[in-house]
Write a protein that holds these residues in place. Structure first.
Motif, PDB file in Angstrom:
ATOM      1  N   ASP A   1      69.928  10.483  41.544  1.00  0.00           N
ATOM      2  CA  ASP A   1      69.264  10.590  42.789  1.00  0.00           C
ATOM      3  C   ASP A   1      67.948  11.217  42.756  1.00  0.00           C
ATOM      4  OD1 ASP A   1      70.045  13.064  41.779  1.00  0.00           O
ATOM      5  OD2 ASP A   1      71.105  14.062  43.408  1.00  0.00           O
ATOM      6  N   ARG A   2      67.400  11.155  41.337  1.00  0.00           N
ATOM      7  CA  ARG A   2      65.961  11.616  41.564  1.00  0.00           C
ATOM      8  C   ARG A   2      65.120  10.244  41.428  1.00  0.00           C
ATOM      9  NH1 ARG A   2      68.802  15.719  41.811  1.00  0.00           N
ATOM     10  NH2 ARG A   2      68.311  17.647  40.338  1.00  0.00           N
ATOM     11  N   PRO A   3      64.025  10.347  41.741  1.00  0.00           N
ATOM     12  CA  PRO A   3      62.954   9.194  41.931  1.00  0.00           C
ATOM     13  C   PRO A   3      62.913   8.136  40.897  1.00  0.00           C
ATOM     14  CG  PRO A   3      61.829  11.229  42.561  1.00  0.00           C
ATOM     15  CD  PRO A   3      63.049  11.475  42.011  1.00  0.00           C
ATOM     16  N   GLN A   4      63.281   6.737  41.231  1.00  0.00           N
ATOM     17  CA  GLN A   4      63.242   5.805  40.223  1.00  0.00           C
ATOM     18  C   GLN A   4      62.137   6.105  39.048  1.00  0.00           C
ATOM     19  OE1 GLN A   4      66.077   4.122  39.673  1.00  0.00           O
ATOM     20  NE2 GLN A   4      65.159   3.473  37.666  1.00  0.00           N
TER      21      GLN A   4
ATOM     22  N   LEU B   1      60.397   8.318  37.928  1.00  0.00           N
ATOM     23  CA  LEU B   1      60.747   9.549  37.285  1.00  0.00           C
ATOM     24  C   LEU B   1      61.667   9.037  35.697  1.00  0.00           C
ATOM     25  CD1 LEU B   1      60.731  12.370  36.182  1.00  0.00           C
ATOM     26  CD2 LEU B   1      62.602  12.837  37.569  1.00  0.00           C
TER      27      LEU B   1
ATOM     28  N   ASP C   1      52.871   9.061  44.725  1.00  0.00           N
ATOM     29  CA  ASP C   1      53.343   9.522  46.066  1.00  0.00           C
ATOM     30  C   ASP C   1      54.620  10.405  45.319  1.00  0.00           C
ATOM     31  OD1 ASP C   1      52.388   7.290  48.687  1.00  0.00           O
ATOM     32  OD2 ASP C   1      51.254   9.157  47.420  1.00  0.00           O
ATOM     33  N   TRP C   2      55.348  10.022  44.440  1.00  0.00           N
ATOM     34  CA  TRP C   2      56.893  10.271  44.099  1.00  0.00           C
ATOM     35  C   TRP C   2      56.618  11.589  43.646  1.00  0.00           C
ATOM     36  CZ3 TRP C   2      58.391  11.848  39.361  1.00  0.00           C
ATOM     37  CH2 TRP C   2      57.810  11.366  38.211  1.00  0.00           C
ATOM     38  N   ARG C   3      55.654  12.079  43.005  1.00  0.00           N
ATOM     39  CA  ARG C   3      55.333  13.225  42.381  1.00  0.00           C
ATOM     40  C   ARG C   3      55.241  14.464  43.511  1.00  0.00           C
ATOM     41  NH1 ARG C   3      52.433   9.942  39.342  1.00  0.00           N
ATOM     42  NH2 ARG C   3      53.136   9.923  36.980  1.00  0.00           N
TER      43      ARG C   3
ATOM     44  N   ASP D   1      67.348  17.879  35.984  1.00  0.00           N
ATOM     45  CA  ASP D   1      67.141  16.481  36.387  1.00  0.00           C
ATOM     46  C   ASP D   1      67.493  15.583  35.215  1.00  0.00           C
ATOM     47  OD1 ASP D   1      65.338  17.203  38.680  1.00  0.00           O
ATOM     48  OD2 ASP D   1      64.007  18.001  37.079  1.00  0.00           O
TER      49      ASP D   1
ATOM     50  N   SER E   1      52.737   4.681  41.859  1.00  0.00           N
ATOM     51  CA  SER E   1      53.651   5.740  41.982  1.00  0.00           C
ATOM     52  C   SER E   1      53.487   6.952  42.363  1.00  0.00           C
ATOM     53  CB  SER E   1      54.426   5.373  40.697  1.00  0.00           C
ATOM     54  OG  SER E   1      53.665   5.942  39.502  1.00  0.00           O
TER      55      SER E   1
END
Length: 319
Positions: free
Chosen positions: A255-258, A260, A32-34, A93, A30
Motif C-alpha cells: 500500500d506504499r507508492p509504487q 518507492l 509528486d509521490w514523495r 514501509d 515521479s
C-alpha cells in the motif's frame, strides 16, 4: 553514485527498471509521490555485535536514501517478532526477513505485504540450510542418538531454527514434539550457539550457508561468531541438515507508492554490480546478488508454517 549506471545495471540483471529511464526523468515523472513522506522506515532484526552486519545495514540505508531521495530510518528489533509486527501493523514501509517471518506476515495481512528481492548465490542457488549442531566432544553422532536428548530451537518465527527443521523431521518419521527429551527457545542464533557451548542443550538448530552438506559450509551463526573470536569452529559438529531453504527477502508494504517499491528493488538489485568491492566488504559472497521474487518463491514455507501451527493446535500446543 552515477544514476545512469545504476539504472543500466538494474536492467542488466533483469530487475524492474524504475520508470525505465535516466535519473533526471524519474525526478520529473515521479516527483509528486514523495510529497507528504518525511522518511522511509525499514525494519531489521539481529545482533548489533557483528561489525559486518552493522556495516551492511549502514550501507543499505545510505544506498536506499540516495536512490529514493528521502531519509531512511532503520527500526532495529532484537527478535523476529518485532520486525513481523512492525511490518504487519504498517509501522514500517519495508523489512528484511526470512521466509518464516514473511509467512507470518502473509498470514496476518495477505497481499498488503509482498517479497520483492532475495539473495542469489554465485552458483545460482537461492537458499541456505538448517543444521542440528552438537559439541565436538559429544557422543551424539546421528539424529538417532538425539532421542530423549535436549534440543534448543532459535525462535518460534525462525525459518531455519524452528519451522523447516520440524517439518523435515516429520518427513523422516520423527515427531519433534515427542522425540526429544526437552526443547526450548534460545531467542536467537547467537544465543543458541552460546547455550550449546555452555552445555544448556545437547544440540541446537542453527542456520548454515555458503556451501552444502556434502562440501561443508563457510557461513552461518557459528562462522560469524568464530570470526568474532567468541567460539572455535573445532568445538562443534553438524550431525543433520535440512534444506535448501529460500533465502531472506526484502518485503514491502504494497500500500506504499509504487515508485518507492520500484526504487528499492532497483537500488538494492544493482548494488553488487555498482560496488562489487563494497558488496564483499559487508559480508556478501563474491558473485552473489539480489534477484526478484514474489510470494510464490515462499509458498512452501507458507504451507509449512500453516501445517506446523495446525499440528500444534491439534496437540493442544501453542498456536
Amino acid at each position: 553514485m552515477d544514476r545512469s549506471a545504476w539504472f543500466s545495471a538494474a536492467a542488466a540483471v533483469g530487475l524492474l527498471a524504475v520508470l525505465g529511464g535516466c535519473g533526471e526523468k524519474q525526478k520529473v515523472v515521479s516527483g509528486d509521490w514523495r510529497s507528504g513522506i518525511k522518511e522511509v522506515r525499514m525494519a531489521v532484526s539481529g545482533s548489533n555485535d557483528d561489525p559486518r552486519l552493522v556495516k551492511r545495514r549502514s550501507v543499505y540505508r545510505a544506498r536506499l536514501s540516495e536512490a529514493i531521495g528521502l531519509p531512511v530510518k532503520l527500526y532495529e528489533s532484537s527478535d523476529y517478532n518485532g520486525v513481523i509486527q512492525a511490518l504487519s501493523s504498517g509501522q514500517v514501509d519495508l523489512a528484511q526477513m526470512a521466509g518464516g517471518g514473511y509467512a507470518n506476515v502473509d498470514a496476518q495481512i495477505g497481499p498488503l505485504a509482498a517479497p520483492i528481492l532475495s539473495l542469489r548465490q554465485a552458483e545460482g542457488g537461492t537458499g541456505y540450510y538448517s543444521a542440528i549442531v552438537v559439541r565436538a566432544d559429544s557422543p551424539i553422532r546421528t539424529l538417532a542418538d538425539m532421542k530423549g536428548r535436549s534440543l534448543g530451537y532459535v525462535d518460534f518465527n525462525s525459518t531455519s531454527g524452528y519451522l523447516v527443521p520440524r517439518a523435515r523431521l516429520r518427513d523422516e518419521g520423527v515427531d519433534p514434539d515427542t522425540y526429544f527429551g526437552k526443547t526450548s527457545f534460545a531467542g536467537g542464533h547467537t544465543q543458541a550457539v552460546m547455550a550449546l557451548a555452555n552445555g544448556q542443550f545437547d544440540a541446537t538448530i542453527l542456520q548454515a550457508s555458503g556451501g552444502d552438506p556434502v562440501n561443508g559450509f563457510s557461513r552461518g551463526a557459528l562462522h560469524t561468531m568464530a570470526r568474532r573470536k567468541l567460539v572455535d569452529l573445532k568445538d562443534f559438529r553438524i550431525i543433520w541438515t535440512a534444506g535448501p531453504i529460500p533465502s531472506e527477502a526484502f518485503v514491502v508494504r504494497t500500500d506504499r507508492p509504487q515508485p518507492l517499491i520500484d526504487t528499492v528493488r532497483g537500488a538494492m538489485g544493482a548494488l553488487p554490480y555498482d560496488e562489487p568491492d563494497l558488496w564483499v566488504d559487508i559480508g556478501q559472497l563474491d558473485g552473489s546478488a539480489y534477484t526478484s521474487v514474489t510470494r510464490d518463491h515462499y509458498k512452501d514455507v507458507i504451507a509449512l508454517r500453516a501445517a506446523d501451527i495446525a499440528q500444534r493446535r491439534g496437540q493442544g500446543g501453542r498456536p
